[in-house]
Design a protein around this motif. Sequence first.
Motif, mmCIF file in Angstrom:
data_model
loop_
_atom_site.group_PDB
_atom_site.id
_atom_site.type_symbol
_atom_site.label_atom_id
_atom_site.label_comp_id
_atom_site.label_asym_id
_atom_site.label_seq_id
_atom_site.Cartn_x
_atom_site.Cartn_y
_atom_site.Cartn_z
ATOM 1 N N SER A 50 -16.284 -5.465 76.275
ATOM 2 C CA SER A 50 -15.373 -5.283 75.293
ATOM 3 C C SER A 50 -14.473 -4.118 75.264
ATOM 4 O O SER A 50 -13.836 -3.853 74.233
ATOM 5 C CB SER A 50 -15.954 -5.792 73.967
ATOM 6 N N ASN A 51 -14.785 -3.272 76.138
ATOM 7 C CA ASN A 51 -13.969 -2.015 76.232
ATOM 8 C C ASN A 51 -12.656 -2.270 76.297
ATOM 9 O O ASN A 51 -12.060 -3.096 76.953
ATOM 10 C CB ASN A 51 -14.636 -1.128 77.268
ATOM 11 N N ARG A 52 -11.587 -1.658 75.485
ATOM 12 C CA ARG A 52 -10.296 -1.896 75.548
ATOM 13 C C ARG A 52 -9.470 -1.373 76.742
ATOM 14 O O ARG A 52 -8.525 -1.775 77.296
ATOM 15 C CB ARG A 52 -9.679 -1.301 74.243
ATOM 16 N N PHE A 53 -10.409 -0.159 77.352
ATOM 17 C CA PHE A 53 -9.717 0.241 78.717
ATOM 18 C C PHE A 53 -10.708 -0.551 79.823
ATOM 19 O O PHE A 53 -11.355 0.104 80.576
ATOM 20 C CB PHE A 53 -9.996 1.584 78.845
ATOM 21 N N ALA A 83 -8.310 1.886 84.794
ATOM 22 C CA ALA A 83 -7.397 2.723 84.411
ATOM 23 C C ALA A 83 -6.368 3.365 85.714
ATOM 24 O O ALA A 83 -5.924 4.393 85.863
ATOM 25 C CB ALA A 83 -7.815 4.130 83.780
ATOM 26 N N ASP A 225 -22.985 5.091 75.749
ATOM 27 C CA ASP A 225 -21.678 5.120 76.319
ATOM 28 C C ASP A 225 -21.428 3.534 76.706
ATOM 29 O O ASP A 225 -21.815 3.409 77.819
ATOM 30 C CB ASP A 225 -21.172 5.930 77.219
ATOM 31 N N MET A 226 -20.539 2.817 76.025
ATOM 32 C CA MET A 226 -19.754 1.567 76.516
ATOM 33 C C MET A 226 -19.070 1.866 77.669
ATOM 34 O O MET A 226 -18.275 2.680 77.805
ATOM 35 C CB MET A 226 -19.179 0.750 75.439
ATOM 36 N N SER A 227 -19.284 1.028 78.815
ATOM 37 C CA SER A 227 -18.543 0.834 80.182
ATOM 38 C C SER A 227 -17.159 0.305 80.003
ATOM 39 O O SER A 227 -17.046 -0.852 78.909
ATOM 40 C CB SER A 227 -19.391 0.841 81.195
ATOM 41 N N THR A 228 -16.506 0.349 81.340
ATOM 42 C CA THR A 228 -15.222 -0.336 81.344
ATOM 43 C C THR A 228 -15.335 -1.615 82.249
ATOM 44 O O THR A 228 -14.603 -2.334 82.383
ATOM 45 C CB THR A 228 -14.079 0.547 82.011
ATOM 46 N N ARG B 301 -14.998 8.649 68.410
ATOM 47 C CA ARG B 301 -15.667 7.855 69.643
ATOM 48 C C ARG B 301 -15.631 8.797 70.663
ATOM 49 O O ARG B 301 -16.756 9.177 71.420
ATOM 50 C CB ARG B 301 -15.028 6.322 69.902
ATOM 51 N N TYR B 305 -19.188 10.682 72.817
ATOM 52 C CA TYR B 305 -19.312 9.839 74.118
ATOM 53 C C TYR B 305 -20.121 10.952 74.915
ATOM 54 O O TYR B 305 -19.425 12.004 75.385
ATOM 55 C CB TYR B 305 -18.081 9.646 74.588
ATOM 56 N N TRP B 319 -10.794 12.669 83.425
ATOM 57 C CA TRP B 319 -9.976 12.097 82.144
ATOM 58 C C TRP B 319 -10.499 10.221 82.125
ATOM 59 O O TRP B 319 -10.455 9.775 81.096
ATOM 60 C CB TRP B 319 -8.607 12.139 82.420
ATOM 61 N N GLY B 327 -11.578 3.595 74.777
ATOM 62 C CA GLY B 327 -11.762 1.999 74.715
ATOM 63 C C GLY B 327 -12.736 1.344 74.154
ATOM 64 O O GLY B 327 -13.031 0.209 73.890
ATOM 65 N N ALA B 328 -14.023 2.269 73.932
ATOM 66 C CA ALA B 328 -15.214 1.788 73.197
ATOM 67 C C ALA B 328 -15.117 1.946 72.008
ATOM 68 O O ALA B 328 -15.755 1.109 71.217
ATOM 69 C CB ALA B 328 -16.300 2.546 73.708
ATOM 70 N N PRO B 335 -3.747 -0.091 76.465
ATOM 71 C CA PRO B 335 -3.814 0.778 77.492
ATOM 72 C C PRO B 335 -2.388 1.072 78.030
ATOM 73 O O PRO B 335 -2.165 2.331 78.472
ATOM 74 C CB PRO B 335 -4.883 0.243 78.561
ATOM 75 N N PHE B 348 -2.525 10.310 82.555
ATOM 76 C CA PHE B 348 -2.687 8.843 82.407
ATOM 77 C C PHE B 348 -1.355 8.688 81.433
ATOM 78 O O PHE B 348 -1.181 9.283 80.252
ATOM 79 C CB PHE B 348 -3.688 8.304 81.942
#
Lengths: 398, 398
Positions: A50-53, A83, A225-228, B301, B305, B319, B327-328, B335, B348
Amino acid sequence: MKDFTEIEGGLLVAEEFVAAGMAAGVKSEGLDLMLLHSKVPATAAATITSNRFRAAPTYVTKRHIADGSAQTVVANSGNANCATGSEGMRNAERMAALAAQETGVPVEQALVCSTGRIGVQLPIEVIEAAIPQAAKMLSRDNAELAARAIMTTDTVPKQAAVEFEAGGRRIGLGAIAKGAGMICPNMATMLCFICTDLAIAQEPLQVALSRAVSRSFNCISVDGDMSTNDTVIALANGVAGNDLISAPEGPDFERFQSGLSHVTRELAKMIARDGEGSTKFVTVNVTGGASYQDAYTVARRITNYTLVKTCIWGGDFNWGRIAAAAGAADVDFDPATVQISIGGVLAFAAGEPVEYDAAAGAEAMKGDVEITVDLGMGGEQATCWTCDITPTFVELNV
Amino acid sequence: MKDFTEIEGGLLVAEEFVAAGMAAGVKSEGLDLMLLHSKVPATAAATITSNRFRAAPTYVTKRHIADGSAQTVVANSGNANCATGSEGMRNAERMAALAAQETGVPVEQALVCSTGRIGVQLPIEVIEAAIPQAAKMLSRDNAELAARAIMTTDTVPKQAAVEFEAGGRRIGLGAIAKGAGMICPNMATMLCFICTDLAIAQEPLQVALSRAVSRSFNCISVDGDMSTNDTVIALANGVAGNDLISAPEGPDFERFQSGLSHVTRELAKMIARDGEGSTKFVTVNVTGGASYQDAYTVARRITNYTLVKTCIWGGDFNWGRIAAAAGAADVDFDPATVQISIGGVLAFAAGEPVEYDAAAGAEAMKGDVEITVDLGMGGEQATCWTCDITPTFVELNV
């Protein structure tokens, strides 16, 4: 009848699934490309970060799985393709298209995953060169090779399998997973691929997968840490020939749910145990919750509390930090009804610290550690898993 | 007119405040007891941790401050007096009562704070012996001694002071703080004591304090772990003789707010800079937020992290982990509108990674690090502060 039986083997215990793992050259050394294929059409379900990135491949996978079916999965380690903008999206689409072409399926039947460094373009030319070779290597014997090909900082391949009965048929269910850092699924960077020859419709498959993930991968934390890139994919190709399970109910579905939940829980625990730089596996049981969500929220907060995890590494019976962590969760409880114990040694009860044997306390901190917190608010319980945080973890993550 | 002027000195720049710091023996060595006293009645305000396992002294302080006034504060380091049950509560009450008695004020005029290990009973007898001695030592010259007496793993005392005008009078405002670990205030284990000779009613004092804390101590993180003992106390004794500020408005109030916000922000930054085991101070600016809350949530956040903070220690211009952290956060953004830069080096933009000079990237990771994320969603901005995570941090926290 027993719900399920654990069996040897990993990803390929179900009929008509084949896989390959190879060194494409995304990483400077080691396996880094996995190809997985069902020789017949398969029902498919997934859960995605659910990460926005979110990484480019998660967009492609979500689009291609929308019709509820898939036959091919391609995954690389060594690069997250996250990204990475329009070029990254083109590369993810290119990976899927090539995997579809080489396995002889329409492009929407191919799913794609990546894991590794964020913000760097995928070396697509080495992947383009490797996919046709991987397709030629597809075999039922490559379960472990596939498990190895998705590893990043993992120190061991992670696989689990069960068999169970549905409609009088023997069903195989096998899975692999990877993940050691950036682990706090919701989802975490973890990938998991699950293959079964069960005949099941898409809706009950998705229901079973979501339930299994919520009590397994969403219960582990290595670094909070939530991943992408986190993705769990389940493919069910129906080759076992049981009567189609068309709804999330009934004894066949329940046995499948039990087996699937077991496999995902075992893989989740393997990920926590293999946490980057870790030396101890930690189980956190929270009992006496007014609701599962309350118990889960407290357990999760404890597994994400850095100062609990550093003192586990140090072997310090510092139960006060567990109290601080529990109290930091956004859950209502009264400290006066809370009990805290580590490895069965009671440290706090009825609002008061409890005298405990120092030797027993020291012993409880050796090897794997089991923390139990009873909130005294009801009958619900939750379990989460984590590992200690060590100086090596920091050194691995520069 | 300038809002305020930074001045030399710490806790005791305002009139009629005195303090003492001494080694009571709670710790095996070093200063561990602070006594602070206003010779005349003072308006008082506080913010206290929202942890459900709050320490005993926070209960006593909350009760005694309920009438909006206080004259004496006693604080010890080396023991948190948290999760210590009824004995802990009696000890906190005993500390307050003794401090009140020795400074000649009613018991409800005395506040009490503790910081240190959780779950261990306070050695109340050494504190009982020390408080009368500390009362005899009370002096206007002990600002730094007071700052040192509340230190735990802090490596430097933390103090700041300003002066400003209200109603034509010169007002002094001084403060001390402590904190280096278990820092993720909401509040963090941080303590902060603020003394001013301003004449102000309780309501505007509380409003100003809450505002100042929300943009200072609640914007720092060392380890992401909320503490059980965090307390910020402001005492305003009115000795400056300005016309009483009776509401949170008007130029006098605004100047006070500016000065108070400045002092708390400077102390908060000192805490982040002194994070346990840290080698680098990190500023995270999030701009382009649809609201302050959105910008704050993303900045917060990022400061929590772990994998961002380990690669800052390693000097890696990574980065992509900042993208993953942003994003988390539970904040809506696209994005494609985000810009990320470190030390002014853009990495970015417009949904695409940006080519950057490798030498400039490496340079941006040396010394203090400044991260800027523009969400491209609006005009609001927030700043949070943190530090790197190092192997030494883990070793300090066993």
